[in-house]
Write a protein that holds these residues in place. Structure first.
Motif, PDB file in Angstrom:
ATOM      1  N   LYS A  49      32.918  66.298  53.782  1.00  0.00           N
ATOM      2  CA  LYS A  49      31.641  66.989  53.518  1.00  0.00           C
ATOM      3  C   LYS A  49      30.864  66.283  52.406  1.00  0.00           C
ATOM      4  N   LEU A  50      31.613  65.641  51.527  1.00  0.00           N
ATOM      5  CA  LEU A  50      30.978  64.975  50.393  1.00  0.00           C
ATOM      6  C   LEU A  50      30.603  63.525  50.704  1.00  0.00           C
ATOM      7  N   ASN A  51      30.834  63.136  51.951  1.00  0.00           N
ATOM      8  CA  ASN A  51      30.521  61.777  52.352  1.00  0.00           C
ATOM      9  C   ASN A  51      31.356  60.751  51.579  1.00  0.00           C
ATOM     10  N   VAL A  52      32.612  61.142  51.294  1.00  0.00           N
ATOM     11  CA  VAL A  52      33.499  60.237  50.564  1.00  0.00           C
ATOM     12  C   VAL A  52      34.526  59.676  51.542  1.00  0.00           C
ATOM     13  N   LYS A  53      34.673  58.360  51.512  1.00  0.00           N
ATOM     14  CA  LYS A  53      35.723  57.748  52.328  1.00  0.00           C
ATOM     15  C   LYS A  53      36.940  57.594  51.427  1.00  0.00           C
ATOM     16  N   PHE A  54      38.039  58.253  51.847  1.00  0.00           N
ATOM     17  CA  PHE A  54      39.196  58.303  50.951  1.00  0.00           C
ATOM     18  C   PHE A  54      40.308  57.358  51.390  1.00  0.00           C
ATOM     19  N   HIS A  55      40.927  56.696  50.405  1.00  0.00           N
ATOM     20  CA  HIS A  55      42.090  55.833  50.672  1.00  0.00           C
ATOM     21  C   HIS A  55      43.215  56.233  49.723  1.00  0.00           C
ATOM     22  N   GLN A  56      44.380  56.514  50.285  1.00  0.00           N
ATOM     23  CA  GLN A  56      45.526  56.786  49.411  1.00  0.00           C
ATOM     24  C   GLN A  56      46.261  55.474  49.197  1.00  0.00           C
ATOM     25  N   ILE A  57      46.091  54.904  48.017  1.00  0.00           N
ATOM     26  CA  ILE A  57      46.727  53.600  47.745  1.00  0.00           C
ATOM     27  C   ILE A  57      47.255  53.541  46.321  1.00  0.00           C
ATOM     28  N   ASN A  58      48.123  52.590  46.103  1.00  0.00           N
ATOM     29  CA  ASN A  58      48.610  52.328  44.760  1.00  0.00           C
ATOM     30  C   ASN A  58      47.668  51.315  44.106  1.00  0.00           C
ATOM     31  N   TYR A  59      47.250  51.601  42.896  1.00  0.00           N
ATOM     32  CA  TYR A  59      46.236  50.760  42.237  1.00  0.00           C
ATOM     33  C   TYR A  59      46.676  49.310  42.055  1.00  0.00           C
ATOM     34  N   THR A  60      47.970  49.087  42.065  1.00  0.00           N
ATOM     35  CA  THR A  60      48.426  47.730  41.799  1.00  0.00           C
ATOM     36  C   THR A  60      48.567  46.892  43.085  1.00  0.00           C
ATOM     37  N   ARG A  61      48.433  47.517  44.209  1.00  0.00           N
ATOM     38  CA  ARG A  61      48.615  46.786  45.468  1.00  0.00           C
ATOM     39  C   ARG A  61      47.428  45.880  45.798  1.00  0.00           C
ATOM     40  N   SER A  62      47.747  44.868  46.577  1.00  0.00           N
ATOM     41  CA  SER A  62      46.708  43.873  46.875  1.00  0.00           C
ATOM     42  C   SER A  62      45.594  44.442  47.763  1.00  0.00           C
ATOM     43  N   HIS A  63      45.947  45.446  48.622  1.00  0.00           N
ATOM     44  CA  HIS A  63      44.875  45.952  49.484  1.00  0.00           C
ATOM     45  C   HIS A  63      43.815  46.726  48.685  1.00  0.00           C
ATOM     46  N   PHE A  64      44.109  47.016  47.415  1.00  0.00           N
ATOM     47  CA  PHE A  64      43.107  47.615  46.530  1.00  0.00           C
ATOM     48  C   PHE A  64      41.973  46.603  46.310  1.00  0.00           C
ATOM     49  N   GLU A  65      42.399  45.333  46.224  1.00  0.00           N
ATOM     50  CA  GLU A  65      41.419  44.247  46.054  1.00  0.00           C
ATOM     51  C   GLU A  65      40.494  44.155  47.267  1.00  0.00           C
ATOM     52  N   ARG A  66      41.098  44.443  48.442  1.00  0.00           N
ATOM     53  CA  ARG A  66      40.311  44.371  49.676  1.00  0.00           C
ATOM     54  C   ARG A  66      39.110  45.325  49.620  1.00  0.00           C
ATOM     55  N   LEU A  67      39.342  46.483  49.012  1.00  0.00           N
ATOM     56  CA  LEU A  67      38.249  47.459  48.888  1.00  0.00           C
ATOM     57  C   LEU A  67      37.089  46.877  48.082  1.00  0.00           C
ATOM     58  N   PHE A  68      37.422  46.223  46.994  1.00  0.00           N
ATOM     59  CA  PHE A  68      36.387  45.606  46.150  1.00  0.00           C
ATOM     60  C   PHE A  68      35.629  44.543  46.953  1.00  0.00           C
ATOM     61  N   ARG A  69      36.393  43.760  47.712  1.00  0.00           N
ATOM     62  CA  ARG A  69      35.793  42.665  48.473  1.00  0.00           C
ATOM     63  C   ARG A  69      34.847  43.216  49.545  1.00  0.00           C
ATOM     64  N   GLU A  70      35.305  44.268  50.217  1.00  0.00           N
ATOM     65  CA  GLU A  70      34.524  44.797  51.347  1.00  0.00           C
ATOM     66  C   GLU A  70      33.303  45.600  50.911  1.00  0.00           C
ATOM     67  N   HIS A  71      33.427  46.354  49.859  1.00  0.00           N
ATOM     68  CA  HIS A  71      32.356  47.319  49.530  1.00  0.00           C
ATOM     69  C   HIS A  71      31.404  46.886  48.421  1.00  0.00           C
ATOM     70  N   LYS A  72      31.756  45.836  47.706  1.00  0.00           N
ATOM     71  CA  LYS A  72      30.878  45.319  46.638  1.00  0.00           C
ATOM     72  C   LYS A  72      30.319  46.460  45.757  1.00  0.00           C
ATOM     73  N   PHE A  73      31.237  47.110  45.041  1.00  0.00           N
ATOM     74  CA  PHE A  73      30.849  48.277  44.242  1.00  0.00           C
ATOM     75  C   PHE A  73      29.882  47.927  43.114  1.00  0.00           C
ATOM     76  N   ASP A  74      28.892  48.779  42.938  1.00  0.00           N
ATOM     77  CA  ASP A  74      28.000  48.646  41.774  1.00  0.00           C
ATOM     78  C   ASP A  74      28.630  49.341  40.572  1.00  0.00           C
ATOM     79  N   VAL A  75      29.290  50.459  40.865  1.00  0.00           N
ATOM     80  CA  VAL A  75      29.830  51.293  39.778  1.00  0.00           C
ATOM     81  C   VAL A  75      31.271  51.672  40.106  1.00  0.00           C
TER      82      VAL A  75
END
Lengths: 318, 280
Positions: A49-75
């Motif tokens: 409902k909040l338009n949030v795409k959720f991922h359950q991941i461990n912050y230290t895992r490499s696929h966390f990096e994939r999120l940064f690469r794919e979404h190019k976060f501003d904040v």
């Protein structure tokens, strides 16, 4: 940076209710912002409902990096505060430290690598510690001493210290560190909210320190202001009002059990089996005041204009 | 002795006067409270209960009440007696006998703030943890501060050192410089006799982490008549900055100390006999 110009935000610690309220506020202000939420905990309900795409991941895992690469976060909003769960302090601490310390280092490195414009780190007033030598109105440059006595709070102190060191080193990424007072609200499940809303919670009859309370919605509002209004810096977040813990309990309206402070810890241990666990460090906040100075926040925002005053904040808890 | 007990039991504060004083004080603080734990209602109830001791037991006389004008001060006093009841008596004098009334914010040790019940009670009656930041924030809000620059050395004195001023620390003068407050010198005479000194257990105090453990024959004060002398306000040296060198600050501190010493000398001359009756 203006919220209008933000296209994607990463919220770390999305399973928490403050993160959900913040996501709702962001969505309300700019529905075009893409919100990605991550947490090592289970998928929270009603995020769609909040338009949030959720991922359950461990912050230290490499696929966390994939999120940064794919979404190019501003904040990036780091709202993953510590949680006091589990019975084995050592294992809990190890796990918590691993998540926070290794995790935040990883996140900061990724923010630099992928040119994130702004990071907001949610710390806590707990980092100062409730100590007998505390003056009132602790400023942001007060030494962080909470972990001297209570190792169970070491994770948040280390995280805060690390964030501050990182700010000095990487000035290109605008970083705002928020140290709020006790955040309470009908959706927040932290120790102070549980304590205030538990009928017959033991309260000290021999000590009565003042507390500052902030409503969860007002805190979410400050997080939003940390994105688009606050200059990069560390800010204590608290209203101008304060109330003693006994008066706070009275306003909430639950019956209480006044006992000498030294009995609260054993009573809390009994209570945790039936109701909730009072963290060990929390007892010291029932003994000595830990009032933070909000002048830096006033300087940046002028009038704070919180929606709820302290009485309303506590009254609506029940 | 019977007279004393009789007077103690029959003495009552003028409730109308007390009400007037405290309605004035309540107006100075939001809801009669402040973030340091002050609670005007508790302070009022405490003064009302302790008044017979102030009036009949210690037979307090206040000299120089006209010297305190309607402005906040850094009140600097000698420290006497093994248990610091001088702070309580000075505080009561400034609340009850000086116009306009004020709550003096006495600086206390962190050991006191850690005491069950007592720490809260001290805070409710206006005492504050002795800390430079606390002091300057209180002064920003226009509170008068009560300091004892002799510190623990002042209350843990042997009999031959009674009324001899110990070394003054200089932090109070730096704070007065930052706030621009004048210094109001005060001398308390009579409290040393309340607690006859036996021995100071310095090493035990150090082991237990306490500021001092002076042994006295009694820990309930003897009924020694107490005089409080207020001297002329001392203007701070405006040419000095709060960050001036110790040498420069100490010169000014000595002037304050010398003023208090002369107040003590004068006060000792007028000191009443131990069993003196209250002047009516």
């Amino acid at each position: 940076m203006d919220l209008e110009n933000v296209s994607s935000i990463l919220i770390i610690g999305m399973a928490g209710n403050l993160a959900k309220i913040t996501a709702k506020e962001i969505h309300g202000k700019n529905p075009n912002i893409k919100i990605i939420g991550v947490d090592s905990r289970k998928v929270p309900r009603s995020l769609s409902k909040l338009n949030v795409k959720f991922h359950q991941i461990n912050y230290t895992r490499s696929h966390f990096e994939r999120l940064f690469r794919e979404h190019k976060f501003d904040v990036v909003l780091f709202l993953g505060r510590y949680a006091h769960v589990g019975l084995n302090i050592l294992s809990m601490l190890t796990d918590s430290l691993d998540t926070k310390i290794s995790g935040i280092k990883n996140i900061f490195d990724l923010c630099v690598k992928f040119k994130v414009k702004r990071i907001v780190v949610l710390s806590s007033f707990h980092v100062y510690g409730a100590l007998p030598g505390n003056p009132l109105f602790l400023l942001e440059d007060t030494p962080l001493k909470a972990d001297f006595k209570y190792p169970d709070i070491r994770d948040v102190v280390e995280m805060d210290k690390m964030a501050r060191l990182w700010v000095d080193k990487h000035k290109a990424v605008e970083t705002v560190i928020l140290r709020p007072c006790s955040i309470v609200g009908p959706h927040i499940q932290n120790a102070i909210t549980k304590y205030l809303t538990t009928p017959y919670a033991p309260i000290p009859m021999d000590f009565n320190p003042n507390f500052q309370f902030l409503h969860e919605t007002d805190m979410a509002d400050i997080i939003l202001k940390a994105i688009d209004k606050l200059p990069p810096d560390t800010y204590n977040v608290a209203p101008d009002e304060y109330v003693t813990i006994r008066d706070a309990m009275k306003i909430v309206g639950n019956p209480t059990l006044p006992v000498p402070l030294f009995l609260i810890e054993p009573m809390a241990k009994i209570l945790k089996k039936t109701l909730f666990k009072i963290p060990e460090y929390f007892i010291s906040y029932l003994k000595f005041p830990c009032i933070i100075d909000n002048s830096n926040l006033h300087k940046a925002l002028g009038d704070l204009n919180f929606r709820y005053n302290i009485k309303e904040t506590l009254k609506y808890l029940k | 002795m019977i007279d004393l007990l009789d007077n103690l039991l029959s003495s009552k504060i003028d409730e109308e006067k007390l009400e007037k004083i405290y309605s004035h004080l309540t107006g100075l603080y939001t809801n009669g409270k402040d973030p340091w734990g002050l609670d005007i209602d508790t302070a009022k109830a405490t003064i009302s209960k302790l008044y017979p001791f102030y009036s009949e037991y210690f037979k307090v006389r206040l000299f120089g009440k006209d010297k305190a004008l309607d402005r906040p001060y850094m009140v600097v006093s000698n420290h006497t007696g093994q248990v610091p009841i001088d702070a309580m008596l000075i505080g009561m004098a400034f609340a009850l006998e000086i116009a306009p009334p004020r709550i003096l914010r006495a600086m206390i040790d962190r050991f006191v703030t850690s005491l069950p019940f007592l720490g809260e009670w001290f805070a409710q009656t206006g005492a504050v943890l002795g800390d430079r930041q606390n002091c300057s924030k209180l002064m920003e809000r226009g509170n008068s501060i009560l300091v004892f620059p002799e510190g623990v050395q002042g209350v843990a004195k042997s009999t031959n050192e009674f009324y001899k001023l110990q070394k003054f620390t200089n932090g109070f003068y730096r704070l007065a410089l930052s706030s621009g407050f004048d210094i109001l010198p005060v001398a308390v005479i009579g409290c040393e006799e309340c607690f006859p000194f036996v021995y100071h257990l310095k090493s035990l105090a150090k082991t237990l982490g306490l500021p001092a453990i002076p042994l006295s024959t009694n820990y309930f004060p003897l009924p020694s008549p107490v005089d409080i002398h207020i001297g002329d306000p001392i203007s701070i040296n405006k040419d000095l900055s709060p960050d001036a060198t110790d040498k420069e600050i100490n010169k000014e501190v000595l002037k304050v100390k010398s003023k208090i010493r002369s107040l003590i000398t004068r006060g000792r001359k007028d000191q009443r006999e131990f069993w003196a009756k209250k002047e009516r």
